[in-house]
Scaffold this motif. Sequence first.
Motif, PDB file in Angstrom:
ATOM      1  N   ASP A  18       0.940  -1.276  -0.032  1.00 54.07           N
ATOM      2  CA  ASP A  18       0.090  -0.004   0.051  1.00 54.07           C
ATOM      3  C   ASP A  18       0.901   1.275   0.059  1.00 54.07           C
ATOM      4  O   ASP A  18       0.463   2.187  -0.551  1.00 54.07           O
ATOM      5  N   ALA A  19       2.048   1.269   0.777  1.00 59.61           N
ATOM      6  CA  ALA A  19       2.779   2.475   0.871  1.00 59.61           C
ATOM      7  C   ALA A  19       3.520   2.784  -0.484  1.00 59.61           C
ATOM      8  O   ALA A  19       3.464   3.711  -0.904  1.00 59.61           O
ATOM      9  N   MET A  24       4.213   5.638  -5.641  1.00 59.24           N
ATOM     10  CA  MET A  24       4.293   5.322  -7.148  1.00 59.24           C
ATOM     11  C   MET A  24       3.094   6.537  -7.718  1.00 59.24           C
ATOM     12  O   MET A  24       3.436   7.019  -8.493  1.00 59.24           O
ATOM     13  N   LYS A  25       2.038   6.430  -6.950  1.00 60.92           N
ATOM     14  CA  LYS A  25       0.898   7.405  -7.636  1.00 60.92           C
ATOM     15  C   LYS A  25       1.477   8.833  -7.349  1.00 60.92           C
ATOM     16  O   LYS A  25       1.304   9.655  -8.521  1.00 60.92           O
ATOM     17  N   CYS A  31       7.429  12.097 -12.824  1.00 61.98           N
ATOM     18  CA  CYS A  31       8.216  11.369 -13.595  1.00 61.98           C
ATOM     19  C   CYS A  31       7.708   9.985 -13.799  1.00 61.98           C
ATOM     20  O   CYS A  31       6.523   9.735 -13.257  1.00 61.98           O
ATOM     21  N   ASN A  32       8.154   9.153 -14.735  1.00 63.97           N
ATOM     22  CA  ASN A  32       7.755   7.952 -15.036  1.00 63.97           C
ATOM     23  C   ASN A  32       8.363   6.924 -14.129  1.00 63.97           C
ATOM     24  O   ASN A  32       9.862   6.986 -14.246  1.00 63.97           O
ATOM     25  N   THR A  33       7.744   6.092 -13.374  1.00 61.58           N
ATOM     26  CA  THR A  33       8.557   5.160 -12.497  1.00 61.58           C
ATOM     27  C   THR A  33       7.980   3.957 -12.524  1.00 61.58           C
ATOM     28  O   THR A  33       6.780   3.690 -12.750  1.00 61.58           O
ATOM     29  N   LEU A 142      11.374   5.285  -2.346  1.00 67.14           N
ATOM     30  CA  LEU A 142      10.320   6.027  -2.919  1.00 67.14           C
ATOM     31  C   LEU A 142       9.870   7.372  -2.238  1.00 67.14           C
ATOM     32  O   LEU A 142       9.726   8.375  -2.898  1.00 67.14           O
ATOM     33  N   GLU A 143       9.777   7.284  -0.974  1.00 67.50           N
ATOM     34  CA  GLU A 143       9.614   8.450  -0.428  1.00 67.50           C
ATOM     35  C   GLU A 143      10.342   9.480  -0.590  1.00 67.50           C
ATOM     36  O   GLU A 143      10.338  10.532  -0.974  1.00 67.50           O
ATOM     37  N   GLN A 144      12.002   9.221  -0.446  1.00 71.55           N
ATOM     38  CA  GLN A 144      13.053  10.262  -0.815  1.00 71.55           C
ATOM     39  C   GLN A 144      13.039  10.776  -2.098  1.00 71.55           C
ATOM     40  O   GLN A 144      13.294  11.849  -2.483  1.00 71.55           O
TER      41      GLN A 144
END
Length: 159
Positions: A18-19, A24-25, A31-33, A142-144
């Motif tokens: 979920d995180a 990602m959202k 950017c494209n991830t 991802l958070e960073q």
Amino acid sequence: MNITLVTVGKIKENYLRDAINEYMKRLSKYCNTKIIEVQDEKTPDNASEKEEILIKQKEGKAILKNIKEDNYVIALAINGKQLSSEDFSDLIDQLGINGKSNLAFVIGGSLGLSEEVLKRADYKLSFSKMTFPHQLMRVILLEQIYRGFRIKKGEPYHK
């Protein structure tokens, strides 16, 4: 900018999934991830150093198959360089300015990364001298990355 996370193993825990999906959202605005998962190899209890090296090499081959020639590779490694969030934001920004718009972040399995992957890396990044579960590291990374884009855009979130 195109950002790929090449990671070892699957995420089994719903709270981590979920995180990851949430970041990602959020990142889709900047950017494209994408995330590429390669199979983790089972490590026997009391594995010898030689067995561990072989496991890392096998995982490393799978990682390297998913890295493109034009990728700027950032390997997460405990002996890598530690950066503040602002410096990490600057790094991503400078890479884009210098035409490195295809970044590949590599997160190894529980034994870390093979020498072959570390040699392919253009940059080695450490989040701490501490060891984190590689599944949790996806969320932290991802958070960073998200924080880095927010910092560069001068958007609220960082503090």
